[in-house]
Motif scaffolding. Sequence first.
Motif: not given
Length: 127
Positions: A108-127
């Motif tokens: 489940a730790e990898e699942f959470v890391k997948g969310y963190v990657r998604y979170h920051y990638e989606s924020l940076y692509t909006k900028v």
Amino acid sequence: MIVEQRTVKNEEGNDQNSWTARLDDDMSTCMDSYENFMKEKFRIKVEKEGKNMLIAEKIQLAQLTNLRMDQLTLFTTEASGTAVSFMFSLGYDIHLGLDSYPDNFKSAEEFVKGYVRYHYESLYTKV
């Protein structure tokens, strides 16, 4: 990317093992990105439980287990942003954790890391 194991209170007020990511953004931004992550990556709809918890009920995440589960995510405001704590429940009192289903909990730790990657990638692509 730091994800740490924490004990947090679940929706019933009981202690439960979680994987927690500390993000630099406010709670509503983190909640929105989690909701989009579950929708885009897994086609799963989440429901709000109280003011700071989102739940995906009766889902199957093959990377963790072949059993259905509820995935609960608790959002807590901290000085530097938001702590996002992920809990995984197989039944009423059966949870992935350090003592029960430890191999699944580690996955489940990898699942959470997948969310963190998604979170920051989606924020940076909006900028």
